[in-house]
Design an enzyme around this catalytic site. Structure first.
Site, mmCIF file in Angstrom:
data_model
loop_
_atom_site.group_PDB
_atom_site.id
_atom_site.type_symbol
_atom_site.label_atom_id
_atom_site.label_comp_id
_atom_site.label_asym_id
_atom_site.label_seq_id
_atom_site.Cartn_x
_atom_site.Cartn_y
_atom_site.Cartn_z
ATOM 1 N N GLU A 276 0.847 -1.211 0.000
ATOM 2 C CA GLU A 276 0.000 0.000 0.000
ATOM 3 C C GLU A 276 0.876 1.253 0.000
ATOM 4 O O GLU A 276 0.606 2.211 -0.719
ATOM 5 C CB GLU A 276 -0.946 -0.001 1.207
ATOM 6 C CG GLU A 276 -2.035 -1.048 1.144
ATOM 7 C CD GLU A 276 -2.832 -1.036 -0.153
ATOM 8 O OE1 GLU A 276 -3.234 0.050 -0.602
ATOM 9 O OE2 GLU A 276 -3.049 -2.116 -0.724
ATOM 10 N N TRP A 279 1.887 1.974 -3.358
ATOM 11 C CA TRP A 279 0.928 2.661 -4.239
ATOM 12 C C TRP A 279 1.170 4.167 -4.186
ATOM 13 O O TRP A 279 1.022 4.882 -5.182
ATOM 14 C CB TRP A 279 -0.519 2.343 -3.826
ATOM 15 C CG TRP A 279 -1.069 1.134 -4.513
ATOM 16 C CD1 TRP A 279 -1.185 -0.117 -3.985
ATOM 17 C CD2 TRP A 279 -1.552 1.049 -5.867
ATOM 18 N NE1 TRP A 279 -1.715 -0.959 -4.931
ATOM 19 C CE2 TRP A 279 -1.956 -0.280 -6.085
ATOM 20 C CE3 TRP A 279 -1.690 1.964 -6.904
ATOM 21 C CZ2 TRP A 279 -2.486 -0.715 -7.303
ATOM 22 C CZ3 TRP A 279 -2.215 1.536 -8.118
ATOM 23 C CH2 TRP A 279 -2.599 0.217 -8.314
ATOM 24 N N TRP A 307 -19.365 13.821 -19.985
ATOM 25 C CA TRP A 307 -19.669 14.177 -18.595
ATOM 26 C C TRP A 307 -20.894 15.074 -18.545
ATOM 27 O O TRP A 307 -21.120 15.889 -19.445
ATOM 28 C CB TRP A 307 -18.498 14.919 -17.946
ATOM 29 C CG TRP A 307 -17.211 14.159 -17.919
ATOM 30 C CD1 TRP A 307 -16.050 14.499 -18.549
ATOM 31 C CD2 TRP A 307 -16.932 12.936 -17.220
ATOM 32 N NE1 TRP A 307 -15.071 13.568 -18.291
ATOM 33 C CE2 TRP A 307 -15.579 12.592 -17.474
ATOM 34 C CE3 TRP A 307 -17.686 12.098 -16.407
ATOM 35 C CZ2 TRP A 307 -14.980 11.452 -16.946
ATOM 36 C CZ3 TRP A 307 -17.077 10.959 -15.879
ATOM 37 C CH2 TRP A 307 -15.753 10.649 -16.146
ATOM 38 N N ASN A 342 -10.303 4.461 2.978
ATOM 39 C CA ASN A 342 -9.981 4.161 1.569
ATOM 40 C C ASN A 342 -11.111 3.452 0.829
ATOM 41 O O ASN A 342 -11.441 3.819 -0.298
ATOM 42 C CB ASN A 342 -8.712 3.316 1.506
ATOM 43 C CG ASN A 342 -8.346 2.994 0.077
ATOM 44 O OD1 ASN A 342 -8.118 3.900 -0.728
ATOM 45 N ND2 ASN A 342 -8.323 1.724 -0.277
ATOM 46 N N TRP A 360 -14.423 13.353 -13.137
ATOM 47 C CA TRP A 360 -13.608 13.012 -11.964
ATOM 48 C C TRP A 360 -12.833 14.215 -11.438
ATOM 49 O O TRP A 360 -12.498 14.288 -10.253
ATOM 50 C CB TRP A 360 -12.637 11.865 -12.291
ATOM 51 C CG TRP A 360 -11.618 12.138 -13.364
ATOM 52 C CD1 TRP A 360 -11.743 11.867 -14.691
ATOM 53 C CD2 TRP A 360 -10.326 12.758 -13.213
ATOM 54 N NE1 TRP A 360 -10.609 12.271 -15.378
ATOM 55 C CE2 TRP A 360 -9.722 12.812 -14.495
ATOM 56 C CE3 TRP A 360 -9.609 13.249 -12.125
ATOM 57 C CZ2 TRP A 360 -8.451 13.353 -14.712
ATOM 58 C CZ3 TRP A 360 -8.341 13.784 -12.341
ATOM 59 C CH2 TRP A 360 -7.775 13.832 -13.622
ATOM 60 N N TRP A 383 -8.134 8.954 -8.411
ATOM 61 C CA TRP A 383 -9.360 9.351 -9.130
ATOM 62 C C TRP A 383 -9.365 8.753 -10.533
ATOM 63 O O TRP A 383 -10.385 8.256 -11.007
ATOM 64 C CB TRP A 383 -9.504 10.889 -9.172
ATOM 65 C CG TRP A 383 -10.177 11.387 -7.924
ATOM 66 C CD1 TRP A 383 -9.586 11.852 -6.795
ATOM 67 C CD2 TRP A 383 -11.595 11.408 -7.662
ATOM 68 N NE1 TRP A 383 -10.539 12.161 -5.843
ATOM 69 C CE2 TRP A 383 -11.767 11.905 -6.351
ATOM 70 C CE3 TRP A 383 -12.726 11.052 -8.388
ATOM 71 C CZ2 TRP A 383 -13.035 12.055 -5.780
ATOM 72 C CZ3 TRP A 383 -13.992 11.204 -7.814
ATOM 73 C CH2 TRP A 383 -14.122 11.701 -6.527
HETATM 74 C C1 LIG Z 1 -10.513 8.708 -4.909
HETATM 75 C C2 LIG Z 1 -9.329 8.550 -4.000
HETATM 76 C C3 LIG Z 1 -8.533 9.654 -3.683
HETATM 77 C C4 LIG Z 1 -7.413 9.499 -2.850
HETATM 78 N N1 LIG Z 1 -6.664 10.608 -2.543
HETATM 79 C C5 LIG Z 1 -5.559 10.466 -1.756
HETATM 80 C C6 LIG Z 1 -4.756 11.596 -1.418
HETATM 81 O O1 LIG Z 1 -5.004 12.725 -1.857
HETATM 82 N N2 LIG Z 1 -3.690 11.396 -0.593
HETATM 83 C C7 LIG Z 1 -3.359 10.147 -0.102
HETATM 84 O O2 LIG Z 1 -2.384 10.024 0.648
HETATM 85 N N3 LIG Z 1 -4.099 9.069 -0.419
HETATM 86 C C8 LIG Z 1 -5.180 9.178 -1.219
HETATM 87 N N4 LIG Z 1 -5.936 8.081 -1.515
HETATM 88 C C9 LIG Z 1 -5.437 6.736 -1.118
HETATM 89 C C10 LIG Z 1 -5.930 6.162 0.213
HETATM 90 O O3 LIG Z 1 -7.317 6.280 0.320
HETATM 91 C C11 LIG Z 1 -5.263 6.819 1.413
HETATM 92 O O4 LIG Z 1 -3.865 6.863 1.262
HETATM 93 C C12 LIG Z 1 -5.582 6.005 2.680
HETATM 94 O O5 LIG Z 1 -6.974 5.938 2.893
HETATM 95 C C13 LIG Z 1 -4.921 6.661 3.866
HETATM 96 O O6 LIG Z 1 -5.270 6.020 5.048
HETATM 97 P P1 LIG Z 1 -4.187 5.252 5.906
HETATM 98 O O7 LIG Z 1 -2.989 6.120 6.091
HETATM 99 O O8 LIG Z 1 -4.859 4.719 7.116
HETATM 100 O O9 LIG Z 1 -3.811 4.067 4.920
HETATM 101 P P2 LIG Z 1 -3.166 2.644 5.197
HETATM 102 O O10 LIG Z 1 -4.133 1.629 4.738
HETATM 103 O O11 LIG Z 1 -2.668 2.515 6.570
HETATM 104 O O12 LIG Z 1 -1.962 2.634 4.149
HETATM 105 C C14 LIG Z 1 -0.648 3.045 4.496
HETATM 106 C C15 LIG Z 1 -0.196 4.133 3.541
HETATM 107 O O13 LIG Z 1 -0.127 3.649 2.214
HETATM 108 C C16 LIG Z 1 -0.460 4.688 1.297
HETATM 109 N N5 LIG Z 1 -1.633 4.270 0.521
HETATM 110 C C17 LIG Z 1 -2.591 3.393 0.876
HETATM 111 N N6 LIG Z 1 -3.476 3.235 -0.123
HETATM 112 C C18 LIG Z 1 -3.068 4.039 -1.130
HETATM 113 C C19 LIG Z 1 -3.565 4.307 -2.425
HETATM 114 N N7 LIG Z 1 -4.657 3.715 -2.912
HETATM 115 N N8 LIG Z 1 -2.900 5.205 -3.190
HETATM 116 C C20 LIG Z 1 -1.781 5.832 -2.743
HETATM 117 N N9 LIG Z 1 -1.255 5.586 -1.525
HETATM 118 C C21 LIG Z 1 -1.901 4.710 -0.724
HETATM 119 C C22 LIG Z 1 -0.774 5.927 2.116
HETATM 120 O O14 LIG Z 1 0.375 6.731 2.174
HETATM 121 C C23 LIG Z 1 -1.122 5.337 3.475
HETATM 122 O O15 LIG Z 1 -0.882 6.229 4.522
HETATM 123 C C24 LIG Z 1 -7.083 8.211 -2.342
HETATM 124 C C25 LIG Z 1 -7.897 7.112 -2.657
HETATM 125 C C26 LIG Z 1 -9.005 7.274 -3.477
HETATM 126 C C27 LIG Z 1 -9.846 6.069 -3.810
#
Ligand SMILES: Cc1cc2nc3c(=O)[nH]c(=O)nc-3n(C[C@H](O)[C@H](O)[C@H](O)COP(=O)(O)OP(=O)(O)OC[C@H]3O[C@@H](n4cnc5c(N)ncnc54)[C@H](O)[C@@H]3O)c2cc1C
Length: 485
Positions: A276, A279, A307, A342, A360, A383
């Site tokens: 993650e 990502w 759109w 997420n 989007w 997005w």
């Molecule tokens: C539409 C949409 C918009 C998003 N916008 C952002 C944003 O602006 N900034 C952002 O940091 N994340 C974004 N995310 C990704 C993700 O939702 C968040 O990183 C995550 O919810 C953060 O919670 P956490 O730190 O508890 O994640 P955890 O599940 O604990 O994951 C650990 C770390 O992994 C990274 N991570 C996890 N999932 C993703 C992912 N899908 N994409 C990129 N990095 C990820 C983050 O840095 C996160 O802190 C987005 C997801 C979606 C679907």
């Protein structure tokens, strides 16, 4: 000569541990001038939630610097002009910084370094933000990866963990340099102060506490529980800390690997967490190599998507008044806390793009303003992932059903009841689709639809059919009716 200070230019690396620019500055043995410059002219202006975070994070950084005998100098305006002014004031001849890799910032840094060099100032950039700098992870043909899994493999094979560092115990800083007062930047919202529900501890200590809470508890069942928005502690909530550089991504990975090594959790849980975090890395590398994705679809055919312009529905979505409880819960969690789970981010984004057929970029802009972890690369990449137009995206025809998503990932309704309290007395069976509840059930729950809680602003099946028809116009794939969750 030897006492000329080194300017340590902080940006999104608001920490003293594991900070390469700080370590290099300390190695010179010279006084260090830690500075943060609020320059809102060269890139997209920060969103309101980001401003809230920055305010607190700068205070925390200043306090940490003061503990080591230093302080944070604040300046506002064009970064190059401010650096040149500081150089003139202090006779500094060196600037160290950790680089930003978003294309605009990256080019801007290069211009600044070029100009300072012409003035006889050494300007050096380091990587404190990513596991590996973009450009270092390329495929066999020397091209950037466009698919996550091979990227992850190559990243893990290439990236080398740096040694953990705590930074110098004492930092000597010239006393006479003027600093702006942080309050004068007005980063914290006033009238109204909408941040009362922001339950965060910005800063390096807050980041470290979040990681220390998560590793021994949530990480043990991360792969299984991370999709359930009501499971407390199942996710790390590190995203804003990582975005602002209050913790190095290496620190999070090392701690996860260490816990697995000590048999405190299974290796697969640590691997999932590392994937993650990767990502985030994939998003940053993609944006660096394909700068146009902030404005246009990665897959150009998706720019022809028909759109709809529908301000009323967009407003209902932003306010969490779509009539779909899981969508509304997510949007209200976002507004109240500056963060959204997420799984729910995926559902609300799919609803906007597909059920409402709204561009989007509208959703991305709203997230940019309201998320405390708003990150150009991760936001745009995700997005576009949901919109089907991204590099390694979910297909457009994968239309999340907000009702079954709610039943599957919020089976006890705890999440919906928390954020949509007007539905709290509705039994589980109807909680995710209140309009299907018999009249007496609604009455007993004290709900009049359209008065206490909205009726759905679009019917699921109609929205879905419209989205698939729209897809057909751009790709001929609209006949694929799979409805995977
Ligand atoms: C539409 C949409 C918009 C998003 N916008 C952002 C944003 O602006 N900034 C952002 O940091 N994340 C974004 N995310 C990704 C993700 O939702 C968040 O990183 C995550 O919810 C953060 O919670 P956490 O730190 O508890 O994640 P955890 O599940 O604990 O994951 C650990 C770390 O992994 C990274 N991570 C996890 N999932 C993703 C992912 N899908 N994409 C990129 N990095 C990820 C983050 O840095 C996160 O802190 C987005 C997801 C979606 C679907």
């Amino acid at each position: 000569m030897a006492t000329k200070p080194v300017i340590l230019w902080f940006r999104r690396d608001l920490r003293l541990h594991d900070n390469p620019a700080l370590n290099h500055a300390a190695e010179t043995g010279r006084p260090i001038l830690p500075v943060y410059i609020l320059d809102e002219h060269f890139e997209r202006p920060m969103g309101a939630a980001s401003r809230w975070w920055l305010d607190k994070s700068l205070r925390a950084l200043d306090a940490a610097l003061q503990d080591r005998g230093s302080r944070l100098i604040l300046r506002k305006g064009n970064a190059l002009n401010q650096l040149q002014a500081l150089i003139a004031e202090t006779d500094a001849d060196t600037v160290f910084m950790n680089r930003l890799f978003e294309p605009e910032a990256f080019e801007h840094d290069a211009e600044i370094a070029h100009t300072l060099k012409a003035d006889g100032v050494e300007c050096r950039g380091f990587n404190g933000a990513l596991l590996c700098r973009p450009g270092a992870v390329l495929n066999g043909s020397g091209q950037p990866y466009k698919v996550f899994t091979p990227f992850l493999r190559a990243l893990l094979a290439t990236a080398e963990a740096p040694a953990h560092t705590t930074g110098p115990r004492q930092i000597q800083t010239p006393k006479t340099v003027q600093s702006d007062a942080l309050d004068s930047w007005k980063l914290h919202p006033h009238r109204p102060d909408w941040s009362k529900g922001f339950d965060w501890t910005p800063g390096e200590d807050g980041a470290s506490q979040a990681l220390s809470r998560f590793i021994p508890s949530g990480l043990k069942t991360y792969a299984k529980d991370r999709d359930f928005p009501d499971r407390q502690g199942a996710n790390s909530r590190l995203s804003p800390h990582l975005h602002w550089g209050e913790i190095s991504p290496w620190r999070a990975i090392d701690r996860a690997r260490q816990a697995a090594k000590e048999n405190k959790l299974s290796e697969s849980e640590a691997d999932k967490f590392i994937a993650e975090i990767s990502w985030r890395e994939f998003s940053a590398h993609l944006l660096h190599h394909f700068p146009y994705i902030t404005e246009r679809a990665f897959r150009p055919e998706y720019d022809a998507m028909p759109w709809r312009k529908d301000d009323a529905s967009l407003k209902a979505w932003r306010q969490g008044r779509t009539g779909y409880p899981l969508v509304d819960a997510g949007m209200r969690q976002l507004w109240t806390t500056g963060w959204m789970h997420n799984r729910v981010r995926m559902v609300v984004a799919s609803f906007l793009i597909k059920h409402l057929l709204i561009d989007w970029r509208e959703g991305e802009a709203w997230f940019w303003d309201t998320l405390v972890d708003a990150d150009r690369a991760s936001n745009v990449q995700n997005w576009q992932w949901v919109a089907g137009s991204g590099a390694d995206a979910s297909p457009f025809f994968r239309i999340f059903n907000p009702i079954t998503q709610g039943e599957k990932f919020d089976p006890d309704g705890g999440y919906v009841r928390r954020w949509v309290p007007e539905l709290r007395r509705l039994p589980d069976r109807w909680l995710q689709s209140p309009w299907t509840a018999p009249a007496e059930v609604l009455r007993d729950a004290g709900i009049v639809l359209g008065r206490d809680y909205p009726k759905p602003i679009v019917e699921h099946e109609k929205g879905r059919a419209r989205a698939l028809a729209a897809l057909k116009t751009v790709s001929g794939r609209g006949d694929d009716h799979s409805d995977r969750d």
